[in-house]
Design a protein around this motif. Sequence first.
Motif, PDB file in Angstrom:
ATOM      1  N   HIS A  13       0.816  -1.217   0.000  1.00 35.50           N
ATOM      2  CA  HIS A  13       0.000   0.000   0.000  1.00 35.50           C
ATOM      3  C   HIS A  13       0.847   1.262   0.000  1.00 35.50           C
ATOM      4  CE1 HIS A  13       1.001   0.069   4.281  1.00 35.50           C
ATOM      5  NE2 HIS A  13       0.388  -1.100   4.451  1.00 35.50           N
ATOM      6  N   THR A  14       2.132   1.125   0.357  1.00 37.10           N
ATOM      7  CA  THR A  14       2.975   2.302   0.532  1.00 37.10           C
ATOM      8  C   THR A  14       4.369   2.081  -0.030  1.00 37.10           C
ATOM      9  OG1 THR A  14       1.793   2.914   2.562  1.00 37.10           O
ATOM     10  CG2 THR A  14       3.963   3.889   2.253  1.00 37.10           C
ATOM     11  N   LEU A  15       4.907   3.115  -0.679  1.00 39.54           N
ATOM     12  CA  LEU A  15       6.312   3.160  -1.057  1.00 39.54           C
ATOM     13  C   LEU A  15       7.027   4.008  -0.018  1.00 39.54           C
ATOM     14  CD1 LEU A  15       8.876   3.052  -2.854  1.00 39.54           C
ATOM     15  CD2 LEU A  15       7.909   4.984  -4.153  1.00 39.54           C
ATOM     16  N   ILE A  16       8.074   3.473   0.571  1.00 40.56           N
ATOM     17  CA  ILE A  16       8.862   4.213   1.552  1.00 40.56           C
ATOM     18  C   ILE A  16      10.278   4.394   1.019  1.00 40.56           C
ATOM     19  CG2 ILE A  16       9.795   4.263   3.887  1.00 40.56           C
ATOM     20  CD1 ILE A  16       7.418   2.680   4.837  1.00 40.56           C
ATOM     21  N   ILE A  17      10.695   5.645   0.903  1.00 40.14           N
ATOM     22  CA  ILE A  17      12.056   5.967   0.471  1.00 40.14           C
ATOM     23  C   ILE A  17      12.817   6.400   1.710  1.00 40.14           C
ATOM     24  CG2 ILE A  17      13.483   7.415  -1.012  1.00 40.14           C
ATOM     25  CD1 ILE A  17      10.931   7.720  -2.804  1.00 40.14           C
ATOM     26  N   ALA A  18      13.754   5.570   2.130  1.00 42.93           N
ATOM     27  CA  ALA A  18      14.435   5.773   3.402  1.00 42.93           C
ATOM     28  C   ALA A  18      15.944   5.836   3.207  1.00 42.93           C
ATOM     29  CB  ALA A  18      14.094   4.637   4.369  1.00 42.93           C
ATOM     30  N   CYS A  19      16.623   6.253   4.256  1.00 50.04           N
ATOM     31  CA  CYS A  19      18.080   6.273   4.234  1.00 50.04           C
ATOM     32  C   CYS A  19      18.617   4.851   4.375  1.00 50.04           C
ATOM     33  CB  CYS A  19      18.596   7.146   5.377  1.00 50.04           C
ATOM     34  SG  CYS A  19      20.396   7.372   5.373  1.00 50.04           S
ATOM     35  N   GLU A  58       3.545  -5.464   2.711  1.00 49.97           N
ATOM     36  CA  GLU A  58       2.777  -4.247   2.985  1.00 49.97           C
ATOM     37  C   GLU A  58       3.452  -2.966   2.505  1.00 49.97           C
ATOM     38  OE1 GLU A  58      -0.090  -4.875   6.675  1.00 49.97           O
ATOM     39  OE2 GLU A  58       2.006  -4.859   7.296  1.00 49.97           O
ATOM     40  N   VAL A  59       4.790  -2.924   2.575  1.00 49.00           N
ATOM     41  CA  VAL A  59       5.493  -1.715   2.149  1.00 49.00           C
ATOM     42  C   VAL A  59       6.584  -2.067   1.140  1.00 49.00           C
ATOM     43  CG1 VAL A  59       5.005  -0.391   4.232  1.00 49.00           C
ATOM     44  CG2 VAL A  59       7.048  -1.829   4.153  1.00 49.00           C
ATOM     45  N   PHE A  60       6.715  -1.211   0.138  1.00 52.70           N
ATOM     46  CA  PHE A  60       7.731  -1.329  -0.905  1.00 52.70           C
ATOM     47  C   PHE A  60       8.807  -0.319  -0.536  1.00 52.70           C
ATOM     48  CE2 PHE A  60       9.035  -0.941  -5.528  1.00 52.70           C
ATOM     49  CZ  PHE A  60       9.298  -2.281  -5.716  1.00 52.70           C
ATOM     50  N   VAL A  61      10.055  -0.761  -0.361  1.00 54.31           N
ATOM     51  CA  VAL A  61      11.081   0.089   0.243  1.00 54.31           C
ATOM     52  C   VAL A  61      12.252   0.326  -0.705  1.00 54.31           C
ATOM     53  CG1 VAL A  61      12.644   0.375   2.193  1.00 54.31           C
ATOM     54  CG2 VAL A  61      10.457  -0.806   2.522  1.00 54.31           C
ATOM     55  N   ALA A  62      12.649   1.594  -0.802  1.00 59.00           N
ATOM     56  CA  ALA A  62      13.871   1.972  -1.502  1.00 59.00           C
ATOM     57  C   ALA A  62      14.763   2.687  -0.501  1.00 59.00           C
ATOM     58  CB  ALA A  62      13.559   2.886  -2.685  1.00 59.00           C
ATOM     59  N   ARG A  63      16.035   2.306  -0.450  1.00 64.05           N
ATOM     60  CA  ARG A  63      16.957   2.918   0.506  1.00 64.05           C
ATOM     61  C   ARG A  63      18.185   3.439  -0.223  1.00 64.05           C
ATOM     62  NH1 ARG A  63      16.278   0.155   6.127  1.00 64.05           N
ATOM     63  NH2 ARG A  63      18.342   0.997   6.483  1.00 64.05           N
ATOM     64  N   ASN A  64      18.644   4.600   0.197  1.00 68.74           N
ATOM     65  CA  ASN A  64      19.883   5.145  -0.352  1.00 68.74           C
ATOM     66  C   ASN A  64      20.482   6.127   0.644  1.00 68.74           C
ATOM     67  OD1 ASN A  64      19.107   8.065  -1.043  1.00 68.74           O
ATOM     68  ND2 ASN A  64      17.514   6.924  -2.133  1.00 68.74           N
ATOM     69  N   ILE A  65      21.684   6.553   0.404  1.00 67.81           N
ATOM     70  CA  ILE A  65      22.351   7.488   1.307  1.00 67.81           C
ATOM     71  C   ILE A  65      21.608   8.820   1.317  1.00 67.81           C
ATOM     72  CG2 ILE A  65      24.463   8.836   1.670  1.00 67.81           C
ATOM     73  CD1 ILE A  65      26.039   6.448   0.629  1.00 67.81           C
ATOM     74  N   ALA A  76      13.478   4.357 -11.072  1.00 68.27           N
ATOM     75  CA  ALA A  76      12.821   3.132 -11.516  1.00 68.27           C
ATOM     76  C   ALA A  76      11.904   2.578 -10.432  1.00 68.27           C
ATOM     77  CB  ALA A  76      13.860   2.090 -11.916  1.00 68.27           C
ATOM     78  N   VAL A  77      12.357   2.622  -9.179  1.00 65.64           N
ATOM     79  CA  VAL A  77      11.536   2.147  -8.066  1.00 65.64           C
ATOM     80  C   VAL A  77      10.256   2.967  -7.960  1.00 65.64           C
ATOM     81  CG1 VAL A  77      11.385   2.049  -5.546  1.00 65.64           C
ATOM     82  CG2 VAL A  77      13.392   1.134  -6.695  1.00 65.64           C
ATOM     83  N   ILE A  78      10.379   4.277  -8.054  1.00 63.57           N
ATOM     84  CA  ILE A  78       9.207   5.156  -7.970  1.00 63.57           C
ATOM     85  C   ILE A  78       8.216   4.838  -9.080  1.00 63.57           C
ATOM     86  CG2 ILE A  78       8.418   7.547  -8.207  1.00 63.57           C
ATOM     87  CD1 ILE A  78      11.120   8.351  -6.863  1.00 63.57           C
ATOM     88  N   GLU A  79       8.712   4.757 -10.298  1.00 66.80           N
ATOM     89  CA  GLU A  79       7.843   4.495 -11.444  1.00 66.80           C
ATOM     90  C   GLU A  79       7.142   3.149 -11.317  1.00 66.80           C
ATOM     91  OE1 GLU A  79       8.674   5.711 -15.822  1.00 66.80           O
ATOM     92  OE2 GLU A  79       9.444   3.666 -15.590  1.00 66.80           O
ATOM     93  N   TYR A  80       7.876   2.132 -10.911  1.00 65.17           N
ATOM     94  CA  TYR A  80       7.297   0.791 -10.771  1.00 65.17           C
ATOM     95  C   TYR A  80       6.260   0.762  -9.648  1.00 65.17           C
ATOM     96  CZ  TYR A  80       6.933  -4.262 -10.364  1.00 65.17           C
ATOM     97  OH  TYR A  80       6.452  -5.558 -10.321  1.00 65.17           O
ATOM     98  N   ALA A  81       6.595   1.390  -8.527  1.00 65.47           N
ATOM     99  CA  ALA A  81       5.682   1.380  -7.383  1.00 65.47           C
ATOM    100  C   ALA A  81       4.361   2.062  -7.706  1.00 65.47           C
ATOM    101  CB  ALA A  81       6.335   2.058  -6.186  1.00 65.47           C
ATOM    102  N   VAL A  82       4.425   3.178  -8.434  1.00 65.60           N
ATOM    103  CA  VAL A  82       3.217   3.943  -8.740  1.00 65.60           C
ATOM    104  C   VAL A  82       2.461   3.351  -9.923  1.00 65.60           C
ATOM    105  CG1 VAL A  82       2.336   6.208  -9.449  1.00 65.60           C
ATOM    106  CG2 VAL A  82       4.186   6.054  -7.767  1.00 65.60           C
ATOM    107  N   SER A  83       3.180   3.026 -10.992  1.00 67.07           N
ATOM    108  CA  SER A  83       2.521   2.594 -12.233  1.00 67.07           C
ATOM    109  C   SER A  83       2.129   1.126 -12.241  1.00 67.07           C
ATOM    110  CB  SER A  83       3.429   2.890 -13.436  1.00 67.07           C
ATOM    111  OG  SER A  83       3.695   4.274 -13.535  1.00 67.07           O
ATOM    112  N   ALA A  84       2.957   0.272 -11.651  1.00 63.99           N
ATOM    113  CA  ALA A  84       2.684  -1.166 -11.677  1.00 63.99           C
ATOM    114  C   ALA A  84       2.027  -1.662 -10.388  1.00 63.99           C
ATOM    115  CB  ALA A  84       3.967  -1.946 -11.937  1.00 63.99           C
ATOM    116  N   LEU A  85       2.583  -1.252  -9.246  1.00 60.38           N
ATOM    117  CA  LEU A  85       2.059  -1.744  -7.971  1.00 60.38           C
ATOM    118  C   LEU A  85       0.880  -0.923  -7.455  1.00 60.38           C
ATOM    119  CD1 LEU A  85       5.415  -2.553  -6.130  1.00 60.38           C
ATOM    120  CD2 LEU A  85       3.909  -4.122  -7.393  1.00 60.38           C
TER     121      LEU A  85
END
Length: 218
Positions: free
Chosen positions: A42-48, A65-72, A88-97
């Motif tokens: 239900h949620t994309l979380i972009i975290a450190c 439950e959550v799709f997670v992308a992590r970076n510095i 790519a993560v953002i696009e996939y999470a919004v458009s596909a998931l």
Amino acid sequence: MAAEGQEILARLKDGIRRFQTEVHAENRDAYLKAGSTQQQPHTLIIACADSRVDVETITSSGPGEVFVARNIGNMVPAYGEMLGGVSAVIEYAVSALKVKHIVVVGHSDCGAMKALLSPSSTDSMPTVKSWLTNGQAALKVASSLGAPDEKPSEKLHRLTEENVLMQVAHLKTHPSVAGALARGDVSVSGWVYEIGTGEVRIAEDGSRVFVPVIEAKR
């Protein structure tokens, strides 16, 4: 493999065994369902990428439950500037998931924010230095809002919040997100997680104010 590396691997194996016998066993049905059906977070979380920030634990989220992308530095490059993994993560999470909410999570004592405040600290890490250019606008805003006699801890606190807000702004430049926002299919928020206390402060979409999520009284 070096002795220290072997010791660490052994510790990781012990952790896997505990997961299998305790966590997985206690939640067997949830994992069986997650393993046999298509993911529908239900949620994309972009975290450190900071190892002290565990978003699944912080949000009490289960598998799927959550799709997670992590970076510095929990950075979101503005669309077109650094097309790559985060985009790519953002696009996939919004458009596909079809996630319904997107979160950008910053945190206390962030090394990336400290590096923005002390640029020479990354002179020996050119890739990291280049990546942190995504936080330069936030640094400029934080510097312009700070008092001349602001303490280092206050500067770090301010920059951490301004960086989250700036990355949320960058997020909205991505076509998939812009379209979903226009249709009302997704909402966004910015969070700051205080590692030592467990507090999470949230700036809901359109707000610059981070409001603590208060523990419910029992």
